[in-house]
Design a protein around this motif. Structure first.
Motif, short mmCIF file in Angstrom:
data_model
loop_
_atom_site.label_atom_id
_atom_site.label_comp_id
_atom_site.label_asym_id
_atom_site.label_seq_id
_atom_site.Cartn_x
_atom_site.Cartn_y
_atom_site.Cartn_z
N PRO A 159 0.82 -1.22 0.00
CA PRO A 159 0.00 0.00 0.00
C PRO A 159 0.85 1.26 0.00
CG PRO A 159 -0.87 -1.60 1.55
CD PRO A 159 0.45 -2.15 1.09
N TRP A 160 2.01 1.22 0.68
CA TRP A 160 2.87 2.41 0.73
C TRP A 160 3.47 2.69 -0.65
CZ3 TRP A 160 3.30 -1.40 4.59
CH2 TRP A 160 2.72 -1.03 5.81
N GLY A 161 3.91 1.62 -1.33
CA GLY A 161 4.44 1.80 -2.67
C GLY A 161 3.39 2.32 -3.63
N ALA A 162 2.18 1.78 -3.54
CA ALA A 162 1.09 2.25 -4.41
C ALA A 162 0.76 3.71 -4.12
CB ALA A 162 -0.14 1.37 -4.20
N TRP A 163 0.76 4.08 -2.84
CA TRP A 163 0.48 5.47 -2.48
C TRP A 163 1.55 6.39 -3.05
CZ3 TRP A 163 3.61 8.55 0.73
CH2 TRP A 163 3.09 9.81 1.04
N ALA A 164 2.82 5.99 -2.92
CA ALA A 164 3.92 6.82 -3.43
C ALA A 164 3.81 6.97 -4.95
CB ALA A 164 5.26 6.21 -3.04
N ASN A 165 3.51 5.88 -5.63
CA ASN A 165 3.37 5.95 -7.09
C ASN A 165 2.27 6.91 -7.50
OD1 ASN A 165 5.44 4.13 -7.64
ND2 ASN A 165 4.09 2.35 -7.55
N SER A 166 1.17 6.89 -6.76
CA SER A 166 0.07 7.79 -7.10
C SER A 166 0.45 9.25 -6.90
CB SER A 166 -1.17 7.45 -6.26
OG SER A 166 -0.96 7.79 -4.90
#
Length: 226
Positions: free
Chosen positions: A210-217
């Protein structure tokens, strides 16, 4: 109870076992240092054994009492009785029979104060927790401090505390959460380039999370209006 709560409260059993092991080691050291005084006489050995037993029993009993009070305080806290919980937490912290229990008491105090809007008191509690915590619990107290600084609207202090955490505990399970807080606080304090670097690191270091997905967004350019 959140995952974070389960992680730092589940650490209690391990730390408690370590305390008993430390007490046994200290007792053996006590006996070794005084072996000449005891000599080889049976009577002296019996007396030393009795004193050592009383020492160990007393210390272990005080530690057990601290853990019992902490468990009861948790029950009060999660039952919506914060005042009763605070009273017991203060006793655990002040008596100091168990550094681990005292550290957890300070953390729970912070958890109770923050929802009441007492951010400064919560921060003080987490700082006390970090100061008294065994190494196994220290990252939890420091992570709590970072998140509380963010909630309290102190982005510059939050970013500094988050960076200190990551420098010391880069491999901690709490690192992704703290890293995300670092990026948000850097953005909030006007450190755009530093925040972008933090987001890129989060994306690379924590893929498929979830943290990686948040950063990508957050790294995506804003959509162009049609």
């Amino acid at each position: 109870m959140t995952l974070k709560d389960k992680q730092h409260w589940s650490a209690k059993s391990e730390v408690k076992r370590d305390e008993l092991k430390d007490a046994l080691a200290q007792t053996l050291d006590w006996l070794i240092l005084r072996r000449r005084e005891a000599g080889m006489a049976l009577g002296a050995a019996v007396i030393l054994g009795l004193v050592a037993g009383l020492f160990l029993y007393g210390k272990h009993s005080r530690q057990n009492a601290a853990w019992d009070k902490l468990s009861l305080a948790e029950l009060y806290a999660y039952s919506g009785k914060p005042d009763q919980a605070q009273t017991l937490l203060a006793q655990v912290a002040e008596e100091g029979a168990s550094p681990a229990a005292a550290s957890l008491a300070h953390m729970l105090e912070g958890d109770l104060r923050l929802p009441r809007g007492e951010a400064d008191l919560a921060l003080a509690a987490y700082e006390k927790a970090a100061a008294t915590a065994p190494e196994a619990l220290k990252p939890f107290a420091l992570a709590e401090k970072v998140l509380t600084l963010e909630v309290a609207g102190k982005p510059a202090e939050c970013a500094a505390a988050a960076q200190d955490f990551l420098d010391a505990y880069a491999d901690s399970l709490l690192a992704p959460m703290v890293h995300s807080s670092l990026a948000r606080c850097q953005l909030a304090s006007g450190q755009g380039e530093a925040a972008r670097t933090a987001l890129q690191k989060i994306s690379l270091q924590y893929p498929n999370t979830p943290w990686g997905a948040w950063a990508n967004s957050r790294l995506q350019p804003p959509a162009t209006p049609k």
